[in-house]
Design a protein around this motif. Structure first.
Motif, PDB file in Angstrom:
ATOM      1  N   ARG A 126       0.825  -1.218   0.000  1.00 17.83           N
ATOM      2  CA  ARG A 126       0.000   0.000   0.000  1.00 17.83           C
ATOM      3  C   ARG A 126       0.860   1.270   0.000  1.00 17.83           C
ATOM      4  NH1 ARG A 126      -4.102  -3.424  -1.087  1.00 17.83           N
ATOM      5  NH2 ARG A 126      -4.255  -4.983   0.568  1.00 17.83           N
ATOM      6  N   ARG A 127       0.274   2.340  -0.491  1.00 21.55           N
ATOM      7  CA  ARG A 127       0.890   3.662  -0.344  1.00 21.55           C
ATOM      8  C   ARG A 127       0.444   4.238   0.993  1.00 21.55           C
ATOM      9  NH1 ARG A 127      -1.938   7.016  -3.865  1.00 21.55           N
ATOM     10  NH2 ARG A 127      -3.100   7.799  -2.057  1.00 21.55           N
ATOM     11  N   ASP A 129      -0.336   7.181   3.343  1.00 19.80           N
ATOM     12  CA  ASP A 129      -0.653   8.611   3.257  1.00 19.80           C
ATOM     13  C   ASP A 129      -0.401   9.329   4.580  1.00 19.80           C
ATOM     14  OD1 ASP A 129      -1.424   8.418   0.578  1.00 19.80           O
ATOM     15  OD2 ASP A 129      -3.474   7.849   1.119  1.00 19.80           O
ATOM     16  N   SER A 130      -0.752   8.715   5.688  1.00 20.27           N
ATOM     17  CA  SER A 130      -0.506   9.320   7.001  1.00 20.27           C
ATOM     18  C   SER A 130      -0.671   8.252   8.078  1.00 20.27           C
ATOM     19  CB  SER A 130      -1.450  10.493   7.279  1.00 20.27           C
ATOM     20  OG  SER A 130      -2.790  10.039   7.382  1.00 20.27           O
ATOM     21  N   ARG A 200       8.302  11.873   9.711  1.00 21.93           N
ATOM     22  CA  ARG A 200       7.881  11.658   8.327  1.00 21.93           C
ATOM     23  C   ARG A 200       8.692  10.515   7.759  1.00 21.93           C
ATOM     24  NH1 ARG A 200      11.066  14.120   4.206  1.00 21.93           N
ATOM     25  NH2 ARG A 200      12.543  15.688   4.950  1.00 21.93           N
ATOM     26  N   THR A 203       8.986   8.758   2.031  1.00 23.28           N
ATOM     27  CA  THR A 203       8.157   9.246   0.924  1.00 23.28           C
ATOM     28  C   THR A 203       7.518  10.588   1.255  1.00 23.28           C
ATOM     29  OG1 THR A 203       6.073   8.224   1.619  1.00 23.28           O
ATOM     30  CG2 THR A 203       7.626   6.851   0.374  1.00 23.28           C
ATOM     31  N   ALA A 205       5.342  10.949   3.914  1.00 22.95           N
ATOM     32  CA  ALA A 205       4.098  10.744   4.652  1.00 22.95           C
ATOM     33  C   ALA A 205       4.269  11.167   6.109  1.00 22.95           C
ATOM     34  CB  ALA A 205       3.679   9.282   4.576  1.00 22.95           C
ATOM     35  N   GLU A 226      -3.579   5.612   7.301  1.00 21.07           N
ATOM     36  CA  GLU A 226      -4.376   5.931   6.112  1.00 21.07           C
ATOM     37  C   GLU A 226      -3.563   5.557   4.867  1.00 21.07           C
ATOM     38  OE1 GLU A 226      -7.411   6.794   6.291  1.00 21.07           O
ATOM     39  OE2 GLU A 226      -7.564   7.378   8.408  1.00 21.07           O
ATOM     40  N   THR A 227      -4.178   4.781   3.972  1.00 13.88           N
ATOM     41  CA  THR A 227      -3.487   4.312   2.776  1.00 13.88           C
ATOM     42  C   THR A 227      -4.341   4.549   1.534  1.00 13.88           C
ATOM     43  OG1 THR A 227      -4.369   2.056   2.563  1.00 13.88           O
ATOM     44  CG2 THR A 227      -2.683   2.408   4.254  1.00 13.88           C
ATOM     45  N   ASP A 228      -3.762   4.242   0.386  1.00 14.14           N
ATOM     46  CA  ASP A 228      -4.506   4.367  -0.863  1.00 14.14           C
ATOM     47  C   ASP A 228      -5.595   3.309  -0.995  1.00 14.14           C
ATOM     48  OD1 ASP A 228      -2.621   2.349  -1.021  1.00 14.14           O
ATOM     49  OD2 ASP A 228      -2.255   2.626  -3.160  1.00 14.14           O
ATOM     50  N   THR A 231      -8.340   2.498   5.351  1.00 14.43           N
ATOM     51  CA  THR A 231      -7.759   2.697   6.681  1.00 14.43           C
ATOM     52  C   THR A 231      -7.463   1.372   7.374  1.00 14.43           C
ATOM     53  OG1 THR A 231      -8.976   4.772   6.936  1.00 14.43           O
ATOM     54  CG2 THR A 231      -8.137   3.748   8.944  1.00 14.43           C
TER      55      THR A 231
END
Length: 298
Positions: A126-127, A129-130, A200, A203, A205, A226-228, A231
């Motif tokens: 997964r990417r 995000d936060s 961070r 990447t 995030a 949080e991912t692409d 959650t």
């Protein structure tokens, strides 16, 4: 032979066929029938039954000398978390283990919580995000009257907080580093009672961390990612995993898992000494802004 040993280590050793509990070391006799008792580790080595391994459950400030004593004799060593009071002493212990041929295991029990391994597998593709980490508990419940935890090297609120960092460094696919920290220390204590941190990853995030030892009522041990693909949430210290497709909760097997791992390392003639969670805590003390808050008394 303190609280964590009685609550977690002894039951886990008893359940594991690879180990036999032979002796305990404590300033006071824990009165365990059939188990040898010695006041010091030196006394155990000099006069007690032969042993192959030790689990060091002392406060971190005194653990280096005990581990050295064991490693010099080729005895395998399990270090409770955090593995030491400083990063350098842990590195020296690792060198001593290599020289002696004994296994040195820095045990991070929260990594063996039921939801951690499946969380790591799900996040791998997964990417990110936060990430939000909220670790709030009542120190009077978990560490009543334990003065060492407020002293230099005792870590204060980072004693539980490092559990969260041990999970985060295990499940997140990218390395991350500290960018800012505020450490709140009672005016009458050397170690912080609360901390707000930001990190961070490589990447970019953002990762936030909220630590507080003044929580009353329900306790909070949560990591939300949080991912692409939606959650992921680990709750109750990693025992409960919630993914977009549902929630899974399993029995606590943290300390039994640690002893399975310890036995595997001994059989393989290997050590495992991951200090990344401790490095992040050290960075917080190195870079963080200190603020004084109201006195804390048990």
């Amino acid at each position: 032979m303190g609280k964590i040993a009685a609550d977690q280590h002894v039951p886990s050793i008893t359940r594991n066929d690879d180990f036999v509990l032979t002796a305990v070391v404590s300033s006071r006799n824990p009165e365990m029938p059939g188990i040898a008792w010695h006041k010091t580790l030196q006394s155990l080595f000099d006069d007690g039954p032969a042993i192959d391994a030790v689990a060091l459950c002392t406060p971190p400030q005194v653990r280096y000398d005990l581990a050295t004593l064991a490693l010099e004799r080729g005895v395998h060593v399990f270090l409770e978390k955090p593995p030491g009071a400083t990063l350098t002493e842990v590195a020296v212990l690792e060198q001593q283990a290599t020289k002696s041929g004994a296994t040195l295991f820095a045990g991070w029990h929260s990594r063996f919580a039921a939801g951690v391994a499946p969380a790591r597998a799900w996040l791998a593709a997964r990417r990110i995000d936060s990430v939000s980490i909220v670790w709030r508990e009542d120190v009077r419940v978990w560490h009543p009257g334990q003065a060492w935890i407020w002293e230099p090297g005792g870590l204060g609120v980072f004693d539980p907080g490092i559990n969260a960092l041990s999970i985060a460094t295990d499940i997140l696919p990218n390395a991350f580093f500290l960018t800012n920290a505020t450490l709140s220390s009672p005016a009458n204590r050397a170690a912080p009672i609360a901390a707000d941190l930001t990190f961070r990853d490589t990447t970019g995030a953002p990762i936030t961390m909220d630590l507080d030892w003044r929580q009353t009522g329900p306790q909070s041990w949560d990591i939300t990612v949080e991912t692409d693909a939606g959650t992921l949430k680990l709750a109750e210290g990693g025992a409960v995993l919630t993914l977009p497709e549902g929630t899974d909760s399993n029995e606590d097997e943290e300390y039994p898992g640690l002893y399975v791992r310890f036995a595997s390392l001994i059989r393989g003639g290997r050590s495992e000494v991951d200090t990344q969670p401790l490095k992040l805590v050290a960075d917080a003390f190195l870079r963080g802004t200190r603020i004084a808050v109201e006195n804390f008394d048990d």
